[in-house]
Design a protein around this motif. Structure first.
Motif, short mmCIF file in Angstrom:
data_model
loop_
_atom_site.label_atom_id
_atom_site.label_comp_id
_atom_site.label_asym_id
_atom_site.label_seq_id
_atom_site.Cartn_x
_atom_site.Cartn_y
_atom_site.Cartn_z
N GLY A 64 0.84 -1.20 0.00
CA GLY A 64 0.00 0.00 0.00
C GLY A 64 0.87 1.24 0.00
N ASP A 65 0.47 2.30 0.74
CA ASP A 65 1.36 3.46 0.77
C ASP A 65 2.13 3.51 2.08
OD1 ASP A 65 -1.69 4.68 0.09
OD2 ASP A 65 -1.02 4.63 2.18
N ILE A 66 3.07 2.63 2.19
CA ILE A 66 3.90 2.49 3.38
C ILE A 66 4.86 3.68 3.50
CG2 ILE A 66 5.68 1.22 2.14
CD1 ILE A 66 5.91 -0.61 4.58
N GLU A 67 5.12 4.09 4.75
CA GLU A 67 6.08 5.19 5.00
C GLU A 67 7.29 4.62 5.73
OE1 GLU A 67 7.00 8.31 4.80
OE2 GLU A 67 5.50 8.63 3.23
N CYS A 68 8.46 4.81 5.21
CA CYS A 68 9.65 4.18 5.77
C CYS A 68 10.83 5.14 5.74
CB CYS A 68 10.01 2.97 4.93
SG CYS A 68 9.83 1.40 5.70
N GLU A 69 11.11 5.80 6.82
CA GLU A 69 12.34 6.61 6.94
C GLU A 69 12.63 7.45 5.70
OE1 GLU A 69 15.36 3.82 7.97
OE2 GLU A 69 14.57 3.53 9.99
N GLY A 70 11.59 8.01 5.11
CA GLY A 70 11.80 8.89 3.97
C GLY A 70 12.23 8.20 2.70
N LEU A 71 12.12 6.86 2.67
CA LEU A 71 12.52 6.14 1.47
C LEU A 71 11.39 6.18 0.45
CD1 LEU A 71 14.04 3.06 3.29
CD2 LEU A 71 15.31 4.75 1.98
N SER A 72 11.78 6.21 -0.82
CA SER A 72 10.74 6.22 -1.85
C SER A 72 10.13 4.83 -1.96
CB SER A 72 11.35 6.62 -3.19
OG SER A 72 12.15 5.56 -3.66
N LEU A 89 12.17 -3.40 8.40
CA LEU A 89 11.42 -2.14 8.45
C LEU A 89 9.97 -2.37 8.02
CD1 LEU A 89 13.84 0.56 6.95
CD2 LEU A 89 13.21 0.19 9.32
N VAL A 90 9.84 -3.14 6.96
CA VAL A 90 8.50 -3.40 6.42
C VAL A 90 7.67 -4.17 7.44
CG1 VAL A 90 7.27 -4.80 4.70
CG2 VAL A 90 9.11 -3.27 3.98
N LYS A 91 8.33 -5.12 8.08
CA LYS A 91 7.63 -5.98 9.05
C LYS A 91 6.99 -5.16 10.17
CE LYS A 91 8.21 -10.29 11.58
NZ LYS A 91 9.15 -11.33 11.98
N GLN A 92 7.73 -4.13 10.60
CA GLN A 92 7.20 -3.29 11.68
C GLN A 92 6.00 -2.46 11.23
OE1 GLN A 92 10.56 -0.88 12.64
NE2 GLN A 92 11.79 -2.64 13.26
N ARG A 93 5.84 -2.32 9.94
CA ARG A 93 4.86 -1.35 9.47
C ARG A 93 3.60 -1.94 8.85
NH1 ARG A 93 9.64 0.91 9.66
NH2 ARG A 93 9.84 3.15 10.06
N ILE A 94 3.62 -3.24 8.60
CA ILE A 94 2.40 -3.83 8.06
C ILE A 94 1.93 -4.95 8.98
CG2 ILE A 94 2.89 -3.23 5.65
CD1 ILE A 94 3.85 -6.06 5.19
N SER A 95 0.66 -5.34 8.82
CA SER A 95 0.10 -6.35 9.70
C SER A 95 0.77 -7.70 9.45
CB SER A 95 -1.40 -6.47 9.45
OG SER A 95 -1.59 -7.02 8.16
N ALA A 96 0.68 -8.56 10.46
CA ALA A 96 1.34 -9.87 10.38
C ALA A 96 0.82 -10.68 9.20
CB ALA A 96 1.15 -10.64 11.68
N SER A 97 -0.46 -10.57 8.96
CA SER A 97 -1.02 -11.39 7.87
C SER A 97 -0.51 -10.89 6.52
CB SER A 97 -2.55 -11.36 7.91
OG SER A 97 -3.01 -10.06 7.62
N ARG A 98 -0.42 -9.57 6.39
CA ARG A 98 0.10 -9.03 5.13
C ARG A 98 1.58 -9.41 4.96
NH1 ARG A 98 -0.94 -3.03 3.45
NH2 ARG A 98 -0.88 -2.48 5.65
N TYR A 99 2.29 -9.38 6.08
CA TYR A 99 3.72 -9.71 6.00
C TYR A 99 3.91 -11.16 5.56
CZ TYR A 99 8.66 -9.94 7.07
OH TYR A 99 10.02 -10.10 6.96
#
Ligand SMILES: Nc1nc2c(ncn2[C@@H]2O[C@H](COP(=O)(O)OP(=O)(O)O)[C@@H](O)[C@H]2O)c(=O)[nH]1
Lengths: 679, 80
Positions: free
Chosen positions: A196-204, A222-232
């Motif tokens: 989706g539109d994930i936000e990660c330390e200013g990365l594109s 980084l991604v793991k911390q930001r999306i739900s477990a099922s999505r991960y």
């Protein structure tokens, strides 16, 4: 000429794989307006420079040369962080026209960081010699980026580069064709929907997705911390499908590069023709001849440095000696302490710095030359297996060997090492190696007590040294600078004719940086030592230093060292040879008002007489302890200053110094115990 | 001439092969792929002695690679 205010300065980041000619481009752009420092908070060198073009000020920051951008090594992280956090106005990616497939790889990563990019295609002359026809216009449009052909070594194409930079800075960043190509990829698309539109330390977003496709550990966490477990877990499922795999992204990158090259380059048939130095390379990489050549190179490197330094030293020494005498006489009647401070403290300190400088110019010069020509990689190659045994890489062999001549040269030589972790380990390990001056003292003391057993003594010193190096390297890698390495995968760059302009500008810039740091440190240290050892009556036994020595008597007697030998040990920090003179004074056979004054008079010792006295006053076990402690003690002031100038970090300088002091005391204490058993 | 899967260090000097796959951890893979080792890459063995690292040529560059690392690179080539 009108100067714009600082806030309007344009920042250019210079990126590129190693050996693409990035430093040459940097020099072309900035001339001598360069500054070397460290990356903030790091002991990795940062070069930056400024230039003016069409009334606009530009700052160029030279990023570490890396093959890719991941969080795997400090250099890569530094380069990446700079692009992301400092968002330069433009990133110039230097690529090698004679090795385009590989050198454009970094571009496919930098493009993802949504910064304006200019591609500088360097080494056009080499590509031409190879018979490659490059359609620049076509290639540029296929890349979807401004592309400038360059021959940096001959300054061809620079104006074009400047114009393009100027245009790119004021224009909008273009969407690269690689990004468009990626968006059509099924895996990219699937990940895009999951994230989706994930936000990660200013990365594109495209950076995050492309690194996720690569299964980069840092990005995944980084991604793991930001999306739900099922999505991960859905994400991981997709990544693990057999048609993708961990090399999928890299294959896409090369696939895109090949596509671009196929349509814009017609390869010449005579690749072989230009491979300069092929014959030499067969020997230079030979398991036996390669080592012979490498040792020969290192010895000549040392000899050349000495040759440059010798005449200068020959002039400096008598000059500052007479200056010193002049100053002392001038002040002797009114303020003798002041005269002594200048003549015994400051002047020797500055003289040592100048002598070091003349030596180190040679060292810088030789490295710049060997590096520029492309030889260093071969040297690293032939010694890699041997160096692995002490946890180091092939490139560490050069500093280690040079160190046998002079630790200063060894510490300086660590700059050929491109990995930060390896460089720091080598930098500390290098000073364990005994320099030539140290042997003079060891052989003098050794001869008095262990005449027949000298070979045995030397052998045991060397055995302890190897163990010490091994242990130190292990401890550092385990606790201080951890980090696994990817093993040996190293480019052997083609040989190039030396570019004197690059070499001299390198020497010049490094010299300035050295003067700024080393001079200050040496002057401060020699003044401090002077203050501690100065007595107006010349009786060093009553100096502060002697009281310190006596104060530590309980400790030093554990090593079997009386305070005299202990002071001699301390004196070795000024210069290894100074120890002998201090011994002479303390055992009543010489005179001097301060330790620092011995830098000039170290030869004026009546050795035979001194030997007799020492033999009477010191036990063999103590002598053994002294030799061991001396062998492994803190390197001379010059080396310490060089550690400072190389790391630009007081923390590392002080830390390593303390470490040497401790290990030296341990070595001394152990030797004393063994000595007591033996004698 | 039959082709078979072997490891990179089993190639003899002068032989050519094609990379089939790379093994190992992400760190190694990212390093190796940035130096040009990905599936389908054509590699020429420049020098392979009995011991010590190898020298190979790929994508117009010469790369030195340790034996341990070469063991993680599976290639398809002429029978050694
Ligand atoms: N023939 C040729 N050699 C170049 C060119 N640019 C740089 N070099 C040489 O390539 C070698 C590597 O350059 P350097 O700037 O040190 O590369 P870096 O490792 O990317 O910083 C040096 O010997 C340069 O003199 C060029 O355009 N043509």
């Amino acid at each position: 000429m009108r100067r714009n205010d600082r806030s309007k300065k344009v920042t250019i980041a210079l990126a590129g794989q190693p050996n693409t000619g990035k430093s040459t481009v940097f020099n072309c752009l900035t001339g001598s307006n360069q500054h070397v420092g460290n990356w903030p908070g790091k002991t990795v060198e940062q070069k930056s420079g400024v230039f003016e073009y069409h009334d606009e000020m530009y700052t160029v920051v030279d990023l570490p040369g890396t093959y890719s951008l991941t969080a795997n090594s400090l250099e890569e992280k530094i380069a990446m962080d700079f692009i992301i956090q400092d968002s330069p106005d433009v990133v110039v990616v230097v690529a090698d026209a004679s090795q385009m497939e590989r050198s454009l790889y970094l571009l496919t990563e930098i493009q993802m960081l949504s910064v304006p990019v200019v591609v500088a295609l360097n080494m056009m002359d080499v590509a031409e010699q190879m018979g490659n026809q490059i359609d620049i216009g076509k290639m540029g449009s296929l890349l979807g980026l401004p592309l400038v052909p360059l021959t940096a070594s001959r300054r061809i194409g620079l104006d074009d580069l400047l114009k393009t930079i100027e245009r790119t800075v004021s224009g909008k960043p273009e969407v690269s064709s690689f990004e468009q190509r990626l968006r059509e990829d099924p895996l990219y698309h699937e990940i895009d929907t999951i994230l989706g539109d994930i936000e990660c330390e200013g990365l594109s977003l495209s950076w995050i997705i492309s690194k996720t496709m690569e299964q980069d550990e840092h990005i995944l966490s980084l991604v793991k911390q930001r999306i739900s477990a099922s999505r991960y877990s859905r994400l991981i499922n997709i990544l693990e499908q057999p048609q993708y795999g961990r090399l999928y992204m890299a294959t896409l990158r090369y696939g895109w590069i090949s596509g671009v090259l196929r349509e814009s380059v017609s390869e010449g048939s005579d690749i072989r023709k230009v491979s300069r130095g092929k014959k030499f390379d067969r020997y230079a990489t030979h398991p036996v001849w390669g080592k012979v050549i490498a040792v020969f190179m290192m010895i000549s490197a040392f000899a050349v440095s000495m040759m440059i330094a010798m005449p200068l030293m020959g002039i400096l020494q008598p000059l500052s000696m007479s200056l010193s005498r002049l100053v002392r006489d001038a002040f002797s009647s009114q303020v003798p302490w002041f005269g002594s401070m200048l003549s015994d403290g400051l002047i020797p300190g500055v003289t040592v710095s100048l002598m070091m400088l003349s030596f180190i110019i040679g060292v810088y010069f030789v490295f710049a030359l060997l590096e520029d020509v492309g030889y260093i990689a071969r040297l690293a190659f032939v010694f890699d297996t041997a160096m692995n045994k002490i946890g180091l890489h092939g490139k560490s062999s050069m500093p280690l060997f040079m160190s046998f001549g002079c630790n200063i040269a060894g510490v300086t030589a660590t700059r050929v090492i491109d990995s930060w972790q390896q460089r720091m380990v080598t930098l500390v390990v290098v000073s364990i190696v005994p320099c030539l001056a140290l042997w003079a003292v060891v052989s003098f003391m050794g001869a008095i007590f262990f005449s027949a057993a000298m070979p045995l003594l030397i052998l045991s010193l060397i055995v302890v040294m190897v163990a010490h190096i091994y242990l130190t390297s292990y401890l550092l890698r385990r606790f201080i600078v951890p980090g696994e390495t990817a093993g040996l995968i190293m480019e052997l760059p083609p040989y190039h004719r030396p570019n004197w302009r690059t070499i001299f500008s390198y020497v010049w810039v490094q010299m300035k940086s050295f003067i700024r740091r080393a001079f200050t440190l040496i002057s401060v240290l020699s003044l401090a030592v002077w203050a501690l050892s100065y007595r107006s009556d010349g009786n060093m036994e009553l100096s502060i230093l002697a009281s310190i020595g006596k104060f530590f008597d309980p400790v030093t007697s554990f090593l079997g060292l009386n305070w005299r030998l202990f002071i001699a040990l301390l004196a070795s920090i000024i210069a290894k040879e100074a120890s002998l003179s201090v011994i002479a004074v303390l055992f009543g056979l010489g005179q001097g008002s301060s330790i620092t004054s011995f830098i000039f008079s170290s030869t004026a010792v009546e050795k035979a007489e001194l030997a007799g006295t020492i033999a009477q006053m010191v036990s063999p076990a103590s002598a053994l302890a002294f030799i061991f402690a001396f062998f492994f003690t803190i390197p001379c002031i010059g080396t310490v200053a060089t550690i400072y100038s190389e790391t630009k970090s007081l923390k590392w300088t002080i830390g390593s110094s303390l470490y040497y002091v401790c290990t030296s005391l341990i070595a001394g204490a152990l030797a004393y115990r063994v000595g007591l058993l033996l004698f | 001439m039959s082709e078979q899967m072997i490891r990179l260090h089993q190639m003899k000097t002068g032989q050519r092969c094609i990379v089939e796959n790379l093994l190992g951890r992400t760190r190694f893979l990212s390093r190796a792929s940035s130096m040009g080792f990905v599936p389908k890459t054509v590699i020429t063995m420049i020098s392979n002695g009995k011991r010590g690292p190898l020298i190979v040529r790929l994508r117009d560059s010469e790369i030195a690679i340790g034996r341990k690392e070469a063991d993680k690179i599976i290639v398809r080539g002429e029978r050694p």
